[in-house]
Design a protein around this motif. Structure first.
Motif: not given
Length: 526
Positions: A438-465
């Motif tokens: 919730p709330g990500t809609g008020v931020w530009e993508r370049r801000h929330w993509l590198t904030a909070g849990v996003m970097p860890r989740l992005a790494a987990a998604v990249a490692a999926l089979p």
């Protein structure tokens, strides 16, 4: 690898070929006919919102059908049910089947990965360890080499007969006289169902559904042992019904097409034999009590396409291919069983049931389920007991969608920053990982993509089979903040996790693909 051979150029076969092409898999469609469809306005289909969205996604154009505004059902003169379609009750789409097939043919003609071979009737199939060879007869008898073959060739399926698969069931479960006509009928845009209509010669049940351009389809349920419906008798039915709908006088009308529709209930014993599969009417026949057989055929194509595509690109998984029959046949069998159990209740006549308080209303509600796509007779299937379902873990959380059920179509932010519907990202052969934030809609993508849990989740998604796409949703029904949803390529929920859990996410994705691909020497899948 060799292309997938699709036998049959009806709606299911064309949908399957397009779904494969969208996932980078070439196919050959063997069309027994000349590549054109018979113009029959009385042959129509009702598509639920999920299958209508599937076709529109593949054709890239809106369907040329009538989106129903509402539904009313009557028993004798009394209205017993009224439904207004909207956000809580998605509207079905009613369209002429040759219009649907024509839209699919246009999309197929524009797709470079699909070859259509007209006047090509299959007469033999031979399988081996690396693929299969099919022979067609026609003006020029031809041998075709393929990786897999799918029989979408209708009730008299040649593929099913060549594979020696039994097709047991019941013949002539219901019979309907059908007419398509153009007239001004009230209420505009609404479908009507009359049980025991109070006017002369009406029969036990009449269904009236709108079509585009002021056209309508009317169905009269015929007695099980009725005589042949003559043209004069059918015209009399049309005139009497129109007069009853319009207050006593027959309005001007144009009769477009007529026919008699017979409903059979059958289910193939097996839907897979080695590298060959069955889908649509080749695998199942249903349609009594308002259920829609074409809907189920399109779901067959959607379910099978991503599994074939994954195996075509990454190597065959026996568990993944076997899950097609386990999921789809189980769901269709349950629907047939529900219809067969309801038929004696709804078609058994009067007797003491007519005097049970609330009994008639309950029966009308049961019949409405089939027409509206609800309950055991019509609801979108869930694959909760799928062999691809991951094991339960403490990290799982409860959301508004049960595991195995289709996900809700919520707005999501795509990797390029665009806001799209979740349903638009389906059918691309990849998993969807949706973070509820919730709330990500008020931020530009370049801000929330590198904030909070996003970097860890992005790494987990990249490692999926399996290839996966990371999406973000402001909200999802019943989901708390930082819930992570794993969604199959056909839109069914795999798991909902409380927070970013790389190990659990990886295990769930591994289950979805059916484990690691088989070794090259055992990839025949038999």
């Amino acid at each position: 690898m060799d292309p997938v051979i699709v036998v049959g150029a009806g709606p299911v076969g064309l949908t399957l070929a397009l779904a494969l092409a969208r996932q980078g898999v070439p196919s050959v469609v063997l069309d027994e006919g000349p590549g054109k469809d018979e113009q029959r306005p009385a042959r129509t289909a009702v598509l639920r919102d999920d299958t209508a969205a599937l076709v529109e996604r593949l054709c890239s154009v809106p369907l040329a059908g009538a989106q129903l505004a509402g539904w009313r059902s009557y028993r004798r003169k009394q209205q017993v049910r009224a439904v207004a379609f909207g956000a809580d009750e998605p509207a079905p789409v009613h369209l002429v089947q040759h219009v649907l097939t024509g839209a699919l043919r246009e999309a197929v003609a524009a797709e470079r990965l699909i070859k259509v071979a007209v006047n090509s009737r299959l007469d033999s199939v031979e399988q081996d360890a690396t693929g299969l060879t099919a022979h067609t007869r026609g003006p020029d008898g031809t041998w075709w080499r393929g990786s897999y073959l799918v029989g979408c060739d209708g009730p008299r399926s040649t593929v099913r007969k060549l594979l020696e698969i039994r097709f047991p069931g019941r013949t002539a479960v219901e019979r309907h006289a059908v007419a398509a006509l153009r007239a001004e009928l009230p209420p505009a845009g609404e479908a009507l169902l009359y049980r025991l209509p109070p006017w002369r010669g009406a029969g036990p049940e009449i269904a009236v559904r709108p079509l585009p351009e002021g056209a309508w389809r009317i169905d009269w349920l015929l007695p099980s042992r009725s005589e042949l419906v003559t043209p004069d008798a059918l015209v009399t039915r049309v005139r009497d019904t129109l007069a009853a709908l319009c207050g006593g006088s027959t309005p001007p009308y144009e009769l477009l097409d007529t026919g008699v529709h017979t409903v059979h209930h059958r289910l193939a014993r097996r839907w897979r034999s080695g590298r060959c599969f069955l889908a649509g009417d080749a695998a199942h026949l249903l349609g009594a009590l308002g259920t829609q057989g074409l809907d189920e055929g399109l779901r067959d194509a959607d379910n099978l396409a991503w599994k074939l595509a994954h195996c075509w690109h990454h190597g065959e998984s026996r568990a993944l291919l076997s899950s097609y029959q386990a999921e789809r046949r189980t769901c269709v069998a349950a629907r047939l069983r529900a219809a067969d159990q309801a038929l004696p209740i709804l078609r058994g006549g009067g007797g003491l049931r007519s005097y049970v308080p609330g009994g008639a209303r309950g029966h009308d509600g049961l019949l409405a389920d089939g027409h509206l796509g609800r309950g055991p007779l019509g609801a979108v299937p869930s694959y909760a007991s799928s062999p691809l379902a991951p094991g339960t873990t403490p990290a799982e959380t409860i959301v508004g969608t049960a595991p195995g059920a289709p996900v809700a179509d919520v707005p999501v932010t795509a990797p390029d920053g665009a806001t799209v519907s979740l349903r638009d990202r389906l059918g691309r052969g990849r998993l969807l990982v949706v973070l509820v934030a919730p709330g990500t809609g008020v931020w530009e993508r370049r801000h929330w993509l590198t904030a909070g849990v996003m970097p860890r989740l992005a790494a987990a998604v990249a490692a999926l089979p399996m290839t996966a796409e990371l999406l973000v949703a402001e909200e999802y029904p019943g989901a708390a903040a930082h819930t992570v949803l794993l969604v199959r390529p056909d839109g069914h929920l795999v798991s909902a996790l409380a927070g970013v859990r790389p190990e659990e996410l990886h295990a769930a994705a591994e289950a979805v693909r059916g484990g690691a691909p088989a070794e090259a020497g055992v990839r025949a899948g038999r």
